[in-house]
Motif scaffolding. Structure first.
Motif, PDB file in Angstrom:
ATOM      1  N   ILE A 134      63.478  36.382  51.970  1.00 43.68           N
ATOM      2  CA  ILE A 134      63.370  34.920  52.042  1.00 43.68           C
ATOM      3  C   ILE A 134      62.016  34.467  52.583  1.00 43.68           C
ATOM      4  N   TYR A 139      64.776  29.027  55.768  1.00 42.09           N
ATOM      5  CA  TYR A 139      65.490  30.279  56.049  1.00 42.09           C
ATOM      6  C   TYR A 139      66.833  29.987  56.702  1.00 42.09           C
ATOM      7  N   ASN A 178      66.640  40.532  56.877  1.00 40.37           N
ATOM      8  CA  ASN A 178      65.427  39.714  56.837  1.00 40.37           C
ATOM      9  C   ASN A 178      64.733  39.612  58.192  1.00 40.37           C
ATOM     10  N   CYS A 207      69.309  28.667  54.236  1.00 40.24           N
ATOM     11  CA  CYS A 207      69.886  29.730  53.400  1.00 40.24           C
ATOM     12  C   CYS A 207      71.008  30.459  54.135  1.00 40.24           C
ATOM     13  N   ALA A 232      67.216  36.660  48.085  1.00 36.08           N
ATOM     14  CA  ALA A 232      67.812  36.506  49.414  1.00 36.08           C
ATOM     15  C   ALA A 232      67.417  37.631  50.368  1.00 36.08           C
ATOM     16  N   LEU A 279      64.957  31.717  45.069  1.00 32.29           N
ATOM     17  CA  LEU A 279      64.239  30.962  46.096  1.00 32.29           C
ATOM     18  C   LEU A 279      62.747  30.873  45.771  1.00 32.29           C
TER      19      LEU A 279
END
Lengths: 267, 382
Positions: B53, B69, B91, B72, B50, A190
């Protein structure tokens, strides 16, 4: 530092392929575009080279402005820089015209040590550009390599050639055309995607290049698409019974009848 | 107003989808069947950032916007809802509060490991006697010199068995309601932390859910998150963020069920035509598509408000309430469309159905979501 270029093409994702009935050309508007799948192996090779040698990697494509997104994706994988060859003058170029424009681009860029391509594009499958470009630039093209190392200006590799493997030593600059599944293209982090959109893409247009007259306009391409037809291969199912040996014998006969014969060495 | 994703967001969607289909699709049914957190998957997720993020690049995160986000989490959930849960909890309710309310020292100490995924985070609140009544927690942290001594227990802790850094809500003085609550950073290595058995759940079986028991854990004062009396506020604000992730997860599950249904309905022939040509089926598909679109837009709106630093408690509750509801309905309709095949474990439809249910429960039940929405809409003028 090695200057490594990866030549890629943006293609429509296969399941969204549609053909314009009147022109016979692919419809490229409002569809999902991706990096040509074969080119991912070329990109992966460049990234591997970057990790093992002192190399600066550049991804290059020729295409409409939206091809930028394919370049961004390559940058996201970890390629250092990107070049987009784009100009309305280059629209509808065939493989030869494309080759000649890319050749002019490399004359303009001057420094290159390794040019890497995939084997063919999923939207036209000609596979012609690597061969033509190596001729145009007058540098060796090596296909289907599976082992390689670089020492100074020397490139050593092994390549598949039918049932043989050849050991090759060649001096840079060269072109490599890598085969499908040659390596495993990496997944894109990412953070790579974020950084890819912060980079500037170098644009090369008609005026940047010292193009001879014959390179402007689609009408100069020697190839003309006259018609596009849907081709449906005929297949038929047949169930075979009997022992394994009988079934093998049967298949052998079918192949023979259809002109597919080979020397059987095993069972 | 623009309903288009940016080129960057589109690329994120495509690449996370490719990643999920490559790595998560093969393990999703296995971790579901075996009730197992996959460390191998966790390692693969590290490679694509991941676990960080939205954390700043400074700490090794990808520093993405909140819509990215949500994309994802949706894409991961579309293939493996359990993995999406592990990721979003880490996260949004694990790492985020430390970033938001942590001291520089706490950020330095924890965020690198969290952003890289070297350590997994958990957030705990629920207790045997405190669920929707969040102020009713009984875990107690008593001040003693330069530390707090924590006793009590937590249940249904997502990432409970795998987390190294655990945010714990506990009362520091006996009081009623939402006062006297602090958030404490508990580290796995601390003496007195006991991890319960992995819970055997209906869905999300690839996520580790456990109880946690605290036996006289000594927590240095440097491990208090935010101001001591901010515990309840931090929890509520954290959950506002977390709910965007849960809603995105629900959208992902619904999307998967929908895609399977469309494919099946077009291929399944009954009465000499594909069942997609019967209104009984095609109207179900139309409802699904509409619901998913609506839910996704609610998620994006909440995410966008968050990035704009606007209040988003209502938006976050709305998207979580709506997305979880339609996820449960759509996964059920998907089984109906598949008929007997949908009921079998050979297809993942029954997994989607089981996985969807809990999105209506965790990080605030749907009833609590409606309570929050009602509070917000009744507070001001029309």
């Amino acid at each position: 530092m090695l200057e490594v270029y990866v030549l890629i093409k943006q293609v429509p994702k296969s399941h969204s392929l549609r053909i314009d009935k009147s022109s016979g050309a692919l419809i490229r508007e409002n569809i999902e575009n991706i990096i040509n799948p074969d080119d991912l192996y070329a990109l992966e090779l460049a990234l591997t080279l970057k990790e093992s040698y002192d190399a600066h990697t550049v991804v290059m494509t020729m295409g409409p402005p939206q091809a930028e997104s394919a370049l961004r994706e390559a940058l996201a994988m970890g390629i250092d820089d990107a070049v987009l060859i784009s100009d309305p003058q280059f629209a509808y170029s065939d493989t030869l015209q494309t080759t000649l424009v890319i050749k002019e681009a490399f004359e303009y860029l001057k420094r290159y040590d390794l040019l890497i391509t995939g084997s063919e594009t999923s939207d036209s499958s000609t596979g012609q550009v690597p061969y033509q470009l190596s001729e145009a630039l007058d540098i060796p093209l090596i296909t289907d390599i599976f082992e390689y190392k670089i020492e100074g200006r020397n490139f050593y590799c092994q390549r598949n050639f039918g049932h043989e493997s050849q050991n090759i030593q060649v001096e840079l600059p060269i072109m490599l055309r890598v085969r499908r599944h040659f390596n495993k293209p990496r997944h894109v982090p990412l953070l790579g995607i974020k950084k890819a959109f912060e980079k500037k893409i170098k644009i090369i247009d008609f005026n940047t290049l010292n193009c001879p007259d014959y390179l402007d306009g689609c009408n100069k391409s020697p190839t003309i698409v006259v018609k596009t037809e849907k081709f449906i291969p005929k297949r038929k199912n047949q169930f075979i019974e009997g022992t394994i040996k009988e079934q093998a014998e049967f298949i052998k006969n079918v192949m023979k009848e259809n002109g597919i014969e080979r020397q059987w060495t095993g069972i | 107003m623009n309903f288009q994703l940016t080129e960057k967001q589109k690329l994120i969607r495509r690449r996370i989808r490719t990643f999920s289909e490559d790595f998560l699709a093969p393990v999703a049914p296995i971790i579901d069947r075996e009730l197992k957190f996959s460390w191998e998957t966790a390692r693969e997720l590290k490679k694509i950032n991941a676990w960080g993020i939205q954390l700043p690049q400074k700490y090794g995160g990808a520093e993405l916007d909140s819509i990215s986000y949500a994309i994802c989490i949706e894409e991961i959930a579309r293939v493996c809802a359990s993995t999406a849960l592990n990721v979003t909890v880490h996260n949004s309710v694990g790492a985020f509060p430390i970033y938001k309310w942590g001291t520089e020292k706490q950020k330095e100490k924890y965020l690198y490991d969290l952003a890289s995924g070297n350590k997994i985070a958990a957030f705990t609140w629920t207790e045997p006697n405190a669920g929707s009544d969040a102020g009713g927690i009984e875990s107690l942290a008593i001040e003693e010199d330069d530390k707090f001594i924590l006793n009590g227990s937590k249940i249904f802790v997502t990432n409970g068995g795998v987390a190294s850094i655990i945010l714990v809500g506990a009362k520091y003085q006996k009081s009623d309601g939402n006062h006297g609550i602090g958030t404490f950073i508990v580290e796995k290595e601390m003496d007195g932390l006991e991890i319960g058995d992995t819970e055997d759940k209906l869905g999300m079986r690839g996520s580790s859910t456990t109880s946690l028991y605290f036996h006289d854990i000594e927590i240095p004062k440097t491990n208090i998150l935010g101001r001591l009396d901010d515990g309840f506020k931090i929890a509520m604000k954290t959950l506002n963020v977390g709910r965007i992730g849960i809603a995105a997860q629900a959208v992902g599950i619904a999307q998967a069920a929908y895609e399977y249904s469309v494919k099946y309905a077009k291929g399944r022939i009954q009465f000499n035509k594909p069942i997609s040509q019967f209104e009984g089926i095609s109207f179900k598909l139309a409802d699904m598509a509409t619901d998913i679109d609506a839910a996704r837009l609610l998620v994006y709106k909440a995410a966008n408000f968050k990035d704009l630093n606007r209040p988003f408690a209502k938006e976050s509750a709305m998207c979580k309430y709506y997305a979880s509801k339609i996820a449960r309905e759509i996964t059920q309709k998907a089984i109906q469309i598949h008929g007997g095949y949908g009921y079998m474990k050979d297809l993942p439809l029954e997994r989607f159905y089981r996985d969807s249910k809990v999105t209506e429960i965790y990080e605030g039940t749907s009833e609590i979501m409606k309570l929050i929405i009602a509070q917000q809409i009744l507070r001001g003028d029309l």
